[in-house]
Design an enzyme around this catalytic site. Structure first.
Site, PDB file in Angstrom:
ATOM      1  N   HIS A  62      30.521  40.181  40.118  1.00 57.05           N
ATOM      2  CA  HIS A  62      29.903  39.002  40.706  1.00 57.05           C
ATOM      3  C   HIS A  62      30.167  38.990  42.202  1.00 57.05           C
ATOM      4  O   HIS A  62      30.859  39.868  42.731  1.00 57.05           O
ATOM      5  CB  HIS A  62      30.406  37.723  40.032  1.00 57.05           C
ATOM      6  CG  HIS A  62      31.864  37.446  40.205  1.00 57.05           C
ATOM      7  ND1 HIS A  62      32.858  38.286  39.744  1.00 57.05           N
ATOM      8  CD2 HIS A  62      32.521  36.386  40.773  1.00 57.05           C
ATOM      9  CE1 HIS A  62      34.048  37.769  40.018  1.00 57.05           C
ATOM     10  NE2 HIS A  62      33.856  36.625  40.645  1.00 57.05           N
ATOM     11  N   HIS A  64      31.713  36.865  44.334  1.00 58.61           N
ATOM     12  CA  HIS A  64      32.848  36.222  44.999  1.00 58.61           C
ATOM     13  C   HIS A  64      33.584  37.263  45.841  1.00 58.61           C
ATOM     14  O   HIS A  64      33.698  38.431  45.462  1.00 58.61           O
ATOM     15  CB  HIS A  64      33.789  35.584  43.977  1.00 58.61           C
ATOM     16  CG  HIS A  64      33.312  34.242  43.505  1.00 58.61           C
ATOM     17  ND1 HIS A  64      33.729  33.671  42.322  1.00 58.61           N
ATOM     18  CD2 HIS A  64      32.452  33.341  44.066  1.00 58.61           C
ATOM     19  CE1 HIS A  64      33.152  32.479  42.175  1.00 58.61           C
ATOM     20  NE2 HIS A  64      32.377  32.267  43.207  1.00 58.61           N
ATOM     21  N   ASP A  66      36.604  38.130  46.583  1.00 62.58           N
ATOM     22  CA  ASP A  66      37.722  38.954  46.140  1.00 62.58           C
ATOM     23  C   ASP A  66      37.277  40.094  45.225  1.00 62.58           C
ATOM     24  O   ASP A  66      38.106  40.892  44.773  1.00 62.58           O
ATOM     25  CB  ASP A  66      38.806  38.105  45.460  1.00 62.58           C
ATOM     26  CG  ASP A  66      38.295  37.287  44.279  1.00 62.58           C
ATOM     27  OD1 ASP A  66      37.131  36.859  44.315  1.00 62.58           O
ATOM     28  OD2 ASP A  66      39.070  37.072  43.325  1.00 62.58           O
ATOM     29  N   HIS A  67      35.967  40.189  44.998  1.00 65.77           N
ATOM     30  CA  HIS A  67      35.434  41.291  44.187  1.00 65.77           C
ATOM     31  C   HIS A  67      34.471  42.185  44.967  1.00 65.77           C
ATOM     32  O   HIS A  67      34.074  43.234  44.466  1.00 65.77           O
ATOM     33  CB  HIS A  67      34.732  40.735  42.946  1.00 65.77           C
ATOM     34  CG  HIS A  67      35.654  40.028  42.014  1.00 65.77           C
ATOM     35  ND1 HIS A  67      36.128  40.586  40.845  1.00 65.77           N
ATOM     36  CD2 HIS A  67      36.240  38.801  42.097  1.00 65.77           C
ATOM     37  CE1 HIS A  67      36.950  39.741  40.249  1.00 65.77           C
ATOM     38  NE2 HIS A  67      37.035  38.649  40.997  1.00 65.77           N
ATOM     39  N   HIS A 142      31.237  32.138  34.297  1.00 61.77           N
ATOM     40  CA  HIS A 142      31.960  31.837  35.527  1.00 61.77           C
ATOM     41  C   HIS A 142      31.127  30.869  36.362  1.00 61.77           C
ATOM     42  O   HIS A 142      30.031  30.457  35.955  1.00 61.77           O
ATOM     43  CB  HIS A 142      32.236  33.146  36.276  1.00 61.77           C
ATOM     44  CG  HIS A 142      33.286  33.032  37.328  1.00 61.77           C
ATOM     45  ND1 HIS A 142      34.444  32.310  37.165  1.00 61.77           N
ATOM     46  CD2 HIS A 142      33.343  33.552  38.587  1.00 61.77           C
ATOM     47  CE1 HIS A 142      35.174  32.403  38.259  1.00 61.77           C
ATOM     48  NE2 HIS A 142      34.523  33.135  39.144  1.00 61.77           N
ATOM     49  N   ASP A 212      35.402  37.844  36.306  1.00 63.73           N
ATOM     50  CA  ASP A 212      36.121  36.626  35.990  1.00 63.73           C
ATOM     51  C   ASP A 212      35.340  35.865  34.912  1.00 63.73           C
ATOM     52  O   ASP A 212      34.120  35.879  34.928  1.00 63.73           O
ATOM     53  CB  ASP A 212      36.237  35.742  37.212  1.00 63.73           C
ATOM     54  CG  ASP A 212      36.985  36.377  38.366  1.00 63.73           C
ATOM     55  OD1 ASP A 212      37.269  37.572  38.307  1.00 63.73           O
ATOM     56  OD2 ASP A 212      37.244  35.682  39.354  1.00 63.73           O
ATOM     57  N   HIS A 270      43.954  39.848  37.137  1.00 67.40           N
ATOM     58  CA  HIS A 270      43.419  38.761  37.951  1.00 67.40           C
ATOM     59  C   HIS A 270      44.414  37.605  37.996  1.00 67.40           C
ATOM     60  O   HIS A 270      44.065  36.430  37.833  1.00 67.40           O
ATOM     61  CB  HIS A 270      42.060  38.297  37.410  1.00 67.40           C
ATOM     62  CG  HIS A 270      41.240  37.559  38.431  1.00 67.40           C
ATOM     63  ND1 HIS A 270      41.201  36.182  38.509  1.00 67.40           N
ATOM     64  CD2 HIS A 270      40.413  37.991  39.412  1.00 67.40           C
ATOM     65  CE1 HIS A 270      40.390  35.801  39.489  1.00 67.40           C
ATOM     66  NE2 HIS A 270      39.898  36.892  40.053  1.00 67.40           N
TER      67      HIS A 270
END
Length: 303
Positions: A62, A64, A66-67, A142, A212, A270
Site C-alpha cells: 500500500h 503509506h 513506511d512501505h 486497512h 498492514d 510491523h
C-alpha cells in the site's frame, strides 16, 4: 532450489536504531523479489548483503510512507550502477504516479524500463507467473487500499525410478515425457504409465505476506496452508482498541489468523516503536499458535 525470506525491516511507522520500516527480500527458485520498500531499504540490503541489481519484481502492499519511501532511492541507485534490465513493480493504483512524479520533479531520468502493474482496490488475482513460481494478491483491511501477497512454487518434474524404468525395456527417449507426467506408448504398442516408473515431484512450498491489516478473517482462504506466514502484529492485546481504530492487528489476532489458515509457521512484524522488547508479543501469539518467530532485521527464514 532455495526459497528464503530475508527480513530487511520489521518496524512500524518510523525507523529506529534496531528496526527499519517494512521491507523483505524473497528468493524463490532463483527469482529475486522485494516486498515493500520502506525508508532506507537499500541501506538494509547492503548491510545484509542482498544484491538488489538482481531484483526482478517489487511488490508494494500500500501507499503509506513506511512501505514506499525507499523506492525512488532504490530505483535511482540501480540506474546509477548501470542497470539495463526491466523491472516489474506491482502495487495499488497510484504507485506509478507516486514514483514517476518524484523522478520528474528531481530531474531524474529512468535509464531502464519499469513495468507497472497497478491493482484496483480489493483485487484478488495472479500478478506474476513463470514456469517456476506464481504470485497471487488478495485484499487486506486497512485505512487505504492494501494488498497481501502469496508466493507459490510450481510443481517440478517427477523423479525417474531408474530400476522400474529399466525393467520396461523402452527407449530412454521417452524419459522426458514420463517425468513430465505423461504416459507413453512405445513402437511395439506397450503402454508405460508415468506413475509406474517415476516418483512424485518434491512438495511445493509457499509464503504469504500480510501487512498492514486489521484482523480480517476473509484472507484465510487466500493463505490457506502456507508453509510460512508473515502477519503484522503492531500491538499487544491490551491495545486492541487502538489496533481496531488504526486498522492494525495484535499479536493474538495474528496468531488466530495463522491457526485458522493452517499455516505451518508464523513470523510477526510491523512492531510499534513503543515496545522495547517483543517478548509479550511472542507469549500472546504462542498461547494460540505454536510456531511463532520474532524476527530481527537481517534474519533469514527458510520457507
Amino acid at each position: 532450489m532455495s526459497f528464503t525470506v530475508t527480513i530487511l525491516g520489521s518496524g512500524a511507522a518510523v525507523p529506529t536504531l534496531s528496526r527499519g520500516t517494512t521491507s523483505q527480500f524473497v528468493n524463490c527458485q532463483q527469482r529475486s523479489i522485494l516486498i515493500d520498500c520502506g525508508e532506507g531499504t537499500q541501506i538494509q540490503m547492503r548491510k545484509f548483503k542482498v544484491k538488489f541489481q538482481g531484483l526482478q519484481v517489487i511488490l508494494i502492499s500500500h501507499l503509506h510512507g513506511d512501505h514506499i519511501f525507499g523506492l525512488a532511492g532504490l530505483i535511482s541507485t540501480m540506474q546509477l550502477l548501470g542497470r539495463k534490465e526491466a523491472i516489474t513493480i506491482v502495487g495499488p493504483i497510484g504507485i506509478k504516479e507516486f514514483l514517476l512524479n518524484q523522478f520528474k520533479i528531481s530531474g531524474y531520468y529512468n535509464g531502464f524500463p519499469i513495468e507497472f502493474h497497478e491493482l484496483a482496490p480489493n483485487t484478488e488475482a495472479m500478478v506474476y507467473e513463470d514456469k517456476c513460481i506464481e504470485i497471487k494478491t488478495f485484499p487486506l483491511s486497512h485505512r487505504i487500499p492494501t494488498q497481501g501477497y502469496r508466493i507459490n512454487e510450481k510443481p517440478g518434474k517427477r523423479g525417474l525410478d531408474k530400476e522400474a524404468f529399466d525393467e520396461t525395456g523402452i527407449s530412454t527417449s521417452y524419459i522426458q515425457k514420463l517425468i513430465s507426467g505423461e504416459d507413453v506408448i512405445d513402437n511395439e504398442g506397450t503402454i508405460v504409465k508415468s506413475e509406474d516408473v517415476t516418483f512424485p515431484p518434491k512438495p511445493t512450498k509457499s509464503y504469504a505476506f500480510c501487512s498492514d491489516t486489521a484482523y480480517h478473517p476473509p484472507i484465510i482462504n487466500a493463505i490457506k496452508g502456507v508453509n510460512l506466514l508473515y502477519h503484522e502484529a503492531t500491538f499487544l492485546d491490551k491495545e486492541s482498541e487502538r489496533a481496531s481504530e488504526t486498522f492494525h492487528s495484535t499479536a493474538k489476532q495474528a496468531a488466530t489468523i495463522a491457526l485458522k489458515s493452517e499455516a505451518k509457521r508464523l513470523i510477526l512484524g510491523h512492531f510499534s516503536a513503543r515496545y522495547k522488547t517483543m517478548e509479550l508479543h511472542k507469549e500472546e501469539a504462542e498461547a494460540i499458535f505454536e510456531k511463532v518467530f520474532i524476527p530481527e532485521d537481517g534474519e533469514v527464514f527458510n520457507v
